[in-house]
Design an enzyme around this catalytic site. Sequence first.
Site, PDB file in Angstrom:
ATOM      1  N   ASP A 216     -30.572 -35.298 -21.464  1.00 24.40           N
ATOM      2  CA  ASP A 216     -29.158 -35.602 -21.737  1.00 24.40           C
ATOM      3  C   ASP A 216     -29.024 -36.944 -22.461  1.00 24.40           C
ATOM      4  O   ASP A 216     -28.350 -37.857 -22.000  1.00 24.40           O
ATOM      5  CB  ASP A 216     -28.370 -35.609 -20.428  1.00 24.40           C
ATOM      6  CG  ASP A 216     -28.378 -34.254 -19.737  1.00 24.40           C
ATOM      7  OD1 ASP A 216     -27.333 -33.594 -19.715  1.00 24.40           O
ATOM      8  OD2 ASP A 216     -29.449 -33.848 -19.240  1.00 24.40           O
TER       9      ASP A 216
ATOM     10  N   TYR B 151     -25.812 -34.202 -28.507  1.00 18.99           N
ATOM     11  CA  TYR B 151     -24.378 -34.142 -28.197  1.00 18.99           C
ATOM     12  C   TYR B 151     -23.565 -34.062 -29.487  1.00 18.99           C
ATOM     13  O   TYR B 151     -22.501 -34.674 -29.611  1.00 18.99           O
ATOM     14  CB  TYR B 151     -23.934 -35.337 -27.339  1.00 18.99           C
ATOM     15  CG  TYR B 151     -24.293 -35.182 -25.884  1.00 18.99           C
ATOM     16  CD1 TYR B 151     -23.343 -34.833 -24.933  1.00 18.99           C
ATOM     17  CD2 TYR B 151     -25.608 -35.354 -25.451  1.00 18.99           C
ATOM     18  CE1 TYR B 151     -23.679 -34.666 -23.598  1.00 18.99           C
ATOM     19  CE2 TYR B 151     -25.964 -35.193 -24.122  1.00 18.99           C
ATOM     20  CZ  TYR B 151     -24.987 -34.850 -23.202  1.00 18.99           C
ATOM     21  OH  TYR B 151     -25.334 -34.674 -21.880  1.00 18.99           O
TER      22      TYR B 151
ATOM     23  N   HIS C 140     -21.605 -29.869 -11.311  1.00 18.60           N
ATOM     24  CA  HIS C 140     -22.323 -28.631 -11.633  1.00 18.60           C
ATOM     25  C   HIS C 140     -22.919 -27.962 -10.399  1.00 18.60           C
ATOM     26  O   HIS C 140     -23.998 -27.339 -10.478  1.00 18.60           O
ATOM     27  CB  HIS C 140     -23.407 -28.900 -12.672  1.00 18.60           C
ATOM     28  CG  HIS C 140     -22.899 -29.538 -13.929  1.00 18.60           C
ATOM     29  ND1 HIS C 140     -21.951 -28.951 -14.734  1.00 18.60           N
ATOM     30  CD2 HIS C 140     -23.204 -30.739 -14.515  1.00 18.60           C
ATOM     31  CE1 HIS C 140     -21.695 -29.744 -15.766  1.00 18.60           C
ATOM     32  NE2 HIS C 140     -22.431 -30.834 -15.647  1.00 18.60           N
TER      33      HIS C 140
ATOM     34  N   VAL D 196     -26.994 -32.576 -14.801  1.00 13.16           N
ATOM     35  CA  VAL D 196     -26.267 -33.502 -13.934  1.00 13.16           C
ATOM     36  C   VAL D 196     -26.625 -34.920 -14.372  1.00 13.16           C
ATOM     37  O   VAL D 196     -27.798 -35.285 -14.406  1.00 13.16           O
ATOM     38  CB  VAL D 196     -26.630 -33.285 -12.452  1.00 13.16           C
ATOM     39  CG1 VAL D 196     -25.943 -34.331 -11.581  1.00 13.16           C
ATOM     40  CG2 VAL D 196     -26.242 -31.884 -12.017  1.00 13.16           C
TER      41      VAL D 196
ATOM     42  N   ASN E 298     -26.705 -27.011 -22.611  1.00 12.60           N
ATOM     43  CA  ASN E 298     -25.428 -26.425 -23.001  1.00 12.60           C
ATOM     44  C   ASN E 298     -24.847 -27.047 -24.261  1.00 12.60           C
ATOM     45  O   ASN E 298     -24.138 -26.386 -25.036  1.00 12.60           O
ATOM     46  CB  ASN E 298     -24.417 -26.544 -21.854  1.00 12.60           C
ATOM     47  CG  ASN E 298     -24.275 -27.951 -21.332  1.00 12.60           C
ATOM     48  OD1 ASN E 298     -25.250 -28.574 -20.904  1.00 12.60           O
ATOM     49  ND2 ASN E 298     -23.058 -28.484 -21.343  1.00 12.60           N
TER      50      ASN E 298
ATOM     51  N   ASP F 152     -30.028 -30.988 -23.824  1.00  8.09           N
ATOM     52  CA  ASP F 152     -28.943 -31.859 -24.275  1.00  8.09           C
ATOM     53  C   ASP F 152     -29.490 -33.030 -25.071  1.00  8.09           C
ATOM     54  O   ASP F 152     -29.696 -34.127 -24.552  1.00  8.09           O
ATOM     55  CB  ASP F 152     -28.087 -32.337 -23.100  1.00  8.09           C
ATOM     56  CG  ASP F 152     -27.102 -31.276 -22.625  1.00  8.09           C
ATOM     57  OD1 ASP F 152     -27.095 -30.169 -23.204  1.00  8.09           O
ATOM     58  OD2 ASP F 152     -26.345 -31.540 -21.678  1.00  8.09           O
TER      59      ASP F 152
END
Length: 500
Positions: free
Chosen positions: A195, A225, A364, A392, A255, A222
């Site tokens: 992320d 972004y 989540h 998360v 996602n 991720d």
Amino acid sequence: MASLHFPLYQPDDRGLLMVKRATKKNKWLWRNRASGDEQSLTNEEGFGVAMERKILNLVLFLWIFSATVAADYVRPQPRKTLDFPWERKPSSYPQQVHISLAGDRHMRISWVTGGKSSPSYVEYGTSPGRYDSIAQGESTSYSYLLYSSGKIHHTVIGPLESNTDYFYRCGGEGPEFQLRTPPAELPVTFAVAGDLGQTGWTKSTLDHINQCKYDVHLLPGDLSYADFIQHRWDTFGELVQPLASARPWMVTEGNHEKESIPLIKDGFQSYNARWKMPYEESGSSSNLYYSFEVAGVHVIMLGSYTDYDEYSEQYNWLKLSKAKVFIVSHHMSLFADLSKVDRSKTPWLIVLFHVPWYNSNYAHQGAGDGMMEAMEPMLYAAGVDIVFAGHVHAYERSKRVNNGKPDPCGAVHITIGDGGNREGLAHRYKDPQPEWSVFREASFGHGELKVVNSSHAFWSWHRNDDDEPVRSDQPWITSLMSSGCLAEKKHSLRKILKAP
């Protein structure tokens, strides 16, 4: 006639801000926010960029609104998104250079050029400026609404010597890059961060990783972004290039890579075009899941956002009874990933995917339950040592666990979605802390896994802590192979692999 001023609600990702339209000359005038330099676009170009922003902002509004309604926690204010001043470069100049493992003793070099006629070859050697080898690759490109990508190159080089520095140049132009191949035997060190995004926290995390002596970077989803704004894929590639061009980055999708628009765009188009992983080399039919081996470790990268039930291609790619025939290295071979793992040669088995199965954060909650129900029995029977996940935006480490309970023969689950994303941290945890959860904290950071030998690995989580590296969690992990658990699991694994 006086020029009309059209303030733009959002700066362009190249660092340009539209300030006015000169109607007499039918031109759009853009100003670089960093240097003050002005750039003139044709009316068609300027209108196209402005319309792209409006369309994408509408898509983003609908996406953010739906996510906000579903959210059950409040994120703190994140650090500012990084500013990337636009800089014109020659059309054949290699940009966004990153490398990845591509089968035994081979490496894939990926880069982007603005020119559509730029060649896809890589020159390389073990001395600076002296290239005694050359490899020809392939290229692709894609369009997304009004955005058109540059030419995306992927070239596999090798065979390469292990634990060796190589110098390389992409397409015969631009700067010389340097990479180091991983070792052939243990010990081996992985840097782990998910992320990431493109914020001040991201830069802090990357700076800390750069201080780590690691061999391979693992990223459980991720990346950029970009979220539909395609120029952000370009700026992300430039942001990570200093690290990603020197050590292999092995990634799986999250996602934020999906970027699908109903009836208009399928998912993962940008991700698949830019970040090609060794799925073909590992017998997979999709770039969304694959595997690779380095030193004494077999790593499986799974997809949380592609089908994973027992009838899916991903599930059956892991099984022997449903193995399909693939063409690999110009010869036919049966591939089922778990069936080809030789634990005497690769005593450690590690799995990555995006959505965590064991998560005591309110963020989540339950999002990974479906995949866990389908795949945990098989991964448990195979003796997976460690599972890394993201999603998360916090850090958490479990005991060895299976079926929701501590189990000495289960996997250690580590959530590390704290790389620096723009959405901020997930602070709210369930209380009391579950029995299986050992350590949890909502802070940005990264992890390092040093697999020392066939029986022991040292894991450390480094909190960014206002830009100062702090080692906050540092357990030793014993492999399941050395514990005797694998001998107990042989029967159950054989039963699962042979099930219809």
